[in-house]
Design a protein around this motif. Structure first.
Motif, PDB file in Angstrom:
ATOM      1  N   LEU A  19     -22.543  32.271  13.209  1.00 21.26           N
ATOM      2  CA  LEU A  19     -21.569  32.334  12.106  1.00 21.26           C
ATOM      3  C   LEU A  19     -21.022  31.111  11.460  1.00 21.26           C
ATOM      4  N   THR A  20     -20.970  30.867  10.491  1.00 24.60           N
ATOM      5  CA  THR A  20     -20.249  29.697   9.776  1.00 24.60           C
ATOM      6  C   THR A  20     -19.328  30.375   8.791  1.00 24.60           C
ATOM      7  N   THR A  21     -18.162  29.613   8.943  1.00 31.46           N
ATOM      8  CA  THR A  21     -17.028  30.353   7.930  1.00 31.46           C
ATOM      9  C   THR A  21     -16.328  28.957   7.165  1.00 31.46           C
ATOM     10  N   LEU A  22     -15.579  29.206   6.315  1.00 34.91           N
ATOM     11  CA  LEU A  22     -14.840  28.480   5.450  1.00 34.91           C
ATOM     12  C   LEU A  22     -13.235  28.702   6.182  1.00 34.91           C
ATOM     13  N   ASP A  23     -12.784  27.667   6.775  1.00 38.66           N
ATOM     14  CA  ASP A  23     -11.516  27.821   7.585  1.00 38.66           C
ATOM     15  C   ASP A  23     -10.411  26.919   6.663  1.00 38.66           C
ATOM     16  N   LEU A  24      -9.306  27.749   6.258  1.00 41.26           N
ATOM     17  CA  LEU A  24      -8.127  26.958   5.556  1.00 41.26           C
ATOM     18  C   LEU A  24      -7.118  26.862   6.519  1.00 41.26           C
ATOM     19  N   ILE A  25      -6.988  25.641   7.278  1.00 40.07           N
ATOM     20  CA  ILE A  25      -6.048  25.308   8.395  1.00 40.07           C
ATOM     21  C   ILE A  25      -4.726  24.601   7.760  1.00 40.07           C
ATOM     22  N   GLN A  26      -3.508  25.343   8.239  1.00 33.34           N
ATOM     23  CA  GLN A  26      -2.238  24.930   7.757  1.00 33.34           C
ATOM     24  C   GLN A  26      -1.756  24.498   8.927  1.00 33.34           C
ATOM     25  N   TYR A  27      -0.886  23.483   8.943  1.00 35.38           N
ATOM     26  CA  TYR A  27       0.127  23.146  10.061  1.00 35.38           C
ATOM     27  C   TYR A  27       1.379  23.417   9.716  1.00 35.38           C
ATOM     28  N   LEU A  31       5.301  30.389  12.560  1.00 38.26           N
ATOM     29  CA  LEU A  31       4.883  31.149  11.978  1.00 38.26           C
ATOM     30  C   LEU A  31       5.656  32.166  10.950  1.00 38.26           C
ATOM     31  N   PRO A  32       5.574  32.596  10.040  1.00 34.43           N
ATOM     32  CA  PRO A  32       6.318  33.189   9.315  1.00 34.43           C
ATOM     33  C   PRO A  32       6.666  34.665   9.856  1.00 34.43           C
ATOM     34  N   GLY A  33       8.044  35.196   9.425  1.00 33.04           N
ATOM     35  CA  GLY A  33       8.193  36.775   9.741  1.00 33.04           C
ATOM     36  C   GLY A  33       7.628  37.447   8.412  1.00 33.04           C
ATOM     37  N   SER A 105     -11.656  32.211   6.955  1.00 35.41           N
ATOM     38  CA  SER A 105     -10.694  32.266   7.832  1.00 35.41           C
ATOM     39  C   SER A 105      -9.259  31.590   7.677  1.00 35.41           C
ATOM     40  N   ALA A 106      -7.992  32.095   7.813  1.00 39.44           N
ATOM     41  CA  ALA A 106      -6.911  31.619   7.661  1.00 39.44           C
ATOM     42  C   ALA A 106      -6.453  31.030   8.980  1.00 39.44           C
ATOM     43  N   VAL A 107      -6.094  29.705   9.344  1.00 43.54           N
ATOM     44  CA  VAL A 107      -5.738  29.233  10.682  1.00 43.54           C
ATOM     45  C   VAL A 107      -4.203  28.625  10.393  1.00 43.54           C
ATOM     46  N   ALA A 108      -3.279  29.234  11.168  1.00 43.76           N
ATOM     47  CA  ALA A 108      -1.928  28.719  11.275  1.00 43.76           C
ATOM     48  C   ALA A 108      -1.888  27.805  12.570  1.00 43.76           C
ATOM     49  N   VAL A 116      -5.115  32.996  14.026  1.00 49.48           N
ATOM     50  CA  VAL A 116      -6.277  33.082  12.990  1.00 49.48           C
ATOM     51  C   VAL A 116      -6.353  34.449  12.637  1.00 49.48           C
ATOM     52  N   VAL A 117      -6.633  34.361  11.269  1.00 51.70           N
ATOM     53  CA  VAL A 117      -6.996  35.800  10.600  1.00 51.70           C
ATOM     54  C   VAL A 117      -8.072  35.370   9.860  1.00 51.70           C
ATOM     55  N   SER A 118      -9.220  36.634  10.186  1.00 53.24           N
ATOM     56  CA  SER A 118     -10.612  36.349   9.752  1.00 53.24           C
ATOM     57  C   SER A 118     -11.470  37.677  10.034  1.00 53.24           C
ATOM     58  N   VAL A 119     -12.308  37.636   8.740  1.00 55.57           N
ATOM     59  CA  VAL A 119     -13.066  38.930   8.979  1.00 55.57           C
ATOM     60  C   VAL A 119     -14.217  38.615   9.805  1.00 55.57           C
TER      61      VAL A 119
END
Length: 195
Positions: A19-27, A31-33, A105-108, A116-119
């Motif tokens: 697998l190769t994904t595109l990761d959006l990484i946010q610092y 984490l939000p509620g 993937s969304a990475v916080a 990580v949120v990813s399919v």
């Protein structure tokens, strides 16, 4: 062959497959509620996925790295191909359906932790193993995603006498067919076969 020798021998070539994904990484500070919006300190886009990350690690250790994955011709696939090439990774796109898009993937990141949120490979693309891809490779690492591709890679590796390794982050359907083809596996605590 040990990868730690790669710095002294740039002719070492390893292949990774999966697998190769595109990761959006946010610092973020936290984490939000529910129903909450927070501001990130910074963010970046980069390639990810176990096979792509393994190729990057091999490259960082001084080895030549070949990644066999599915990218497609869409905007995400083209962006990933450019990022992989920029990292010195020889990416082989084994996808047959050129319209397929790699997952995002969304990475916080909060301090030393990440969420990580990813399919992942939730929708599997049609793939075809490019015979001869392992010529000159001294090791093959699989991640179990794109299972048909990993099985074909493992069979070719066995025929060439190339050691086959598994990065087992979690159990994936069909891995029972891949396990007999392995020489070694590194698995996480989340890796459990059904039953």
């Amino acid at each position: 062959m040990a990868l730690h020798n790669a710095r002294s021998d740039p002719a070492i070539r390893v292949a990774t497959c999966g697998l190769t994904t595109l990761d959006l990484i946010q610092y973020v500070d936290r984490l939000p509620g529910p129903d909450e919006k927070i501001q990130a300190q910074s963010a970046r886009l980069e390639f990810g996925g176990p096979a792509a990350n393994a190729a990057f690690a091999a490259r960082a250790l001084g080895a030549q790295a070949r990644l066999v994955t599915a990218l497609g011709d869409g905007s995400i696939g083209r962006a990933l191909a450019g990022e992989l090439a920029g990292a010195g990774i020889d990416a082989v796109d084994a996808g047959v359906d050129r319209t397929w898009q790699p997952p995002v993937s969304a990475v916080a990141v909060t301090g030393s932790h990440r969420s990580v949120v990813s399919v992942n490979a939730g929708s599997e693309p049609e793939v075809r193993w490019p015979v001869g891809t392992l010529n000159g490779c001294q090791a093959l690492l699989l991640d179990g995603h794109h299972l048909g591709l990993c099985l074909a890679a493992a069979r070719e590796a066995r025929s060439l006498g190339v050691p086959v390794l598994l990065d087992g982050g979690s159990w994936k359907s069909g891995l029972d067919h891949l396990i007999p083809l392995l020489d070694a596996a590194v698995i996480s605590t989340d890796f459990r076969a059904p039953g």
